[in-house]
Design an enzyme around this catalytic site. Structure first.
Site, PDB file in Angstrom:
ATOM      1  NE  ARG A   1      35.774  28.218  34.419  1.00  0.00           N
ATOM      2  CZ  ARG A   1      36.406  27.277  35.103  1.00  0.00           C
ATOM      3  NH1 ARG A   1      36.380  27.286  36.426  1.00  0.00           N
ATOM      4  NH2 ARG A   1      37.061  26.328  34.478  1.00  0.00           N
TER       5      ARG A   1
ATOM      6  NE  ARG B   1      36.123  34.349  33.363  1.00  0.00           N
ATOM      7  CZ  ARG B   1      36.322  33.901  34.599  1.00  0.00           C
ATOM      8  NH1 ARG B   1      35.525  34.280  35.566  1.00  0.00           N
ATOM      9  NH2 ARG B   1      37.306  33.054  34.850  1.00  0.00           N
TER      10      ARG B   1
ATOM     11  NE  ARG C   1      40.257  46.376  49.451  1.00  0.00           N
ATOM     12  CZ  ARG C   1      40.648  47.639  49.571  1.00  0.00           C
ATOM     13  NH1 ARG C   1      40.030  48.582  48.867  1.00  0.00           N
ATOM     14  NH2 ARG C   1      41.634  47.973  50.378  1.00  0.00           N
ATOM     15  CG  HIS C   2      34.275  44.384  53.816  1.00  0.00           C
ATOM     16  ND1 HIS C   2      34.461  45.179  54.918  1.00  0.00           N
ATOM     17  CD2 HIS C   2      34.099  45.214  52.760  1.00  0.00           C
ATOM     18  CE1 HIS C   2      34.393  46.454  54.564  1.00  0.00           C
ATOM     19  NE2 HIS C   2      34.167  46.495  53.261  1.00  0.00           N
TER      20      HIS C   2
ATOM     21  CG  ASN D   1      30.484  37.749  62.418  1.00  0.00           C
ATOM     22  OD1 ASN D   1      30.676  38.950  62.649  1.00  0.00           O
ATOM     23  ND2 ASN D   1      31.491  36.893  62.258  1.00  0.00           N
TER      24      ASN D   1
ATOM     25  CD  GLN E   1      34.336  49.921  45.929  1.00  0.00           C
ATOM     26  OE1 GLN E   1      34.502  50.744  46.828  1.00  0.00           O
ATOM     27  NE2 GLN E   1      33.435  50.088  44.973  1.00  0.00           N
ATOM     28  CG  LEU E   2      30.641  42.867  49.168  1.00  0.00           C
ATOM     29  CD1 LEU E   2      30.316  43.626  50.455  1.00  0.00           C
ATOM     30  CD2 LEU E   2      29.354  42.463  48.444  1.00  0.00           C
TER      31      LEU E   2
ATOM     32  CB  SER F   1      29.908  32.058  37.507  1.00  0.00           C
ATOM     33  OG  SER F   1      31.028  31.755  36.716  1.00  0.00           O
TER      34      SER F   1
ATOM     35  NE  ARG G   1      33.850  49.086  51.913  1.00  0.00           N
ATOM     36  CZ  ARG G   1      34.806  49.241  51.035  1.00  0.00           C
ATOM     37  NH1 ARG G   1      34.872  50.352  50.320  1.00  0.00           N
ATOM     38  NH2 ARG G   1      35.733  48.306  50.847  1.00  0.00           N
TER      39      ARG G   1
END
Length: 226
Positions: A91, A142, A79-80, A158, A76-77, A89, A169
């Site tokens: 990976r 993963r 998406r900002h 910013n 979700q985060l 990671s 949020r």
């Protein structure tokens, strides 16, 4: 969940006021930064926030370290888009000693739902470890890891984007985990720039709820900069 403010622009309110005042000043920004009286800083900030000339807010930024949150939250985060991210990671990091997870309170509400959750997580983690032991690269193993898997992420925004982030949020309609994180971020940011963040938060802090028919119905105390 751990949320830490790693760094922010020094004296962010003065930096923002300096950038705004430069447009109309005969002197340079460095001189304004050093000599502008505090009451003038507040006056400029008041004009900015009242007029909606928010481009000047982009001259100050905040960096947060966030640990112990789920991949469901970080999905979700990110998406900002007007922010910068670096995330642990899956990976390159191998979780051979187990995978910590975030368990929602709604899942813990009954033994049956908690057992179903734990069983599914245990199966995913066991299969993940089998793949690693068989030589499957972590980047492929993963694929089995759940959204509940804990993660760590560094976020820089910013001030303009932070205010937008908080408006969305901190709202009661936001998903519970990211809402908790947003409130913690706001608690850390507000003391560093109390005028700018005075009425930061869900839209209802500043006036009528912007959610329309989706409003939660709960009154929210109005906050004033005065």
């Amino acid at each position: 969940m751990q949320v830490e403010l790693l760094y922010h622009t020094p004296d962010p309110e003065r930096a923002i006021a300096t950038a705004a005042r430069l447009c109309y000043a005969p002197v340079g920004a460095s001189e304004l930064m050093e000599t502008m009286p505090e009451e003038r800083v507040r006056s400029v900030l008041s004009t900015i926030m009242r007029s909606g000339h928010f481009s000047t807010l982009e001259h100050a930024s905040y960096t947060f370290a966030i640990d112990g949150v789920s991949r469901a939250l970080t999905h979700q985060l990110v998406r900002h888009r007007l922010a910068s991210y670096n995330q642990q990671s899956q990976r390159y990091v191998k979780f051979k000693e187990g995978v910590a997870v975030v368990k929602p309170e709604s899942v813990k509400a009954s033994p049956e739902t908690e057992a179903a959750f734990d069983e599914a997580i245990d199966a995913c983690v066991a299969a993940y470890k089998k793949l690693l032991d068989a030589g499957v690269p972590a980047e492929d193993a993963r694929y089995l890891l759940p959204n509940a898997a804990e993660s760590k992420i560094v976020v820089t925004m910013n001030v303009r984007e932070l205010l937008h982030f908080f408006s969305l949020r901190c709202c009661n309609r936001a998903q519970w985990e990211i809402r908790e994180m947003a409130h913690r971020m706001l608690e850390l940011a507000r003391p560093t720039a109390p005028f700018i963040f005075a009425d930061a938060g869900a839209g209802c802090v500043r006036g009528a709820c912007p959610e329309g028919k989706m409003a939660c119905g709960n009154p929210y105390p109005r906050v004033s900069r005065d």
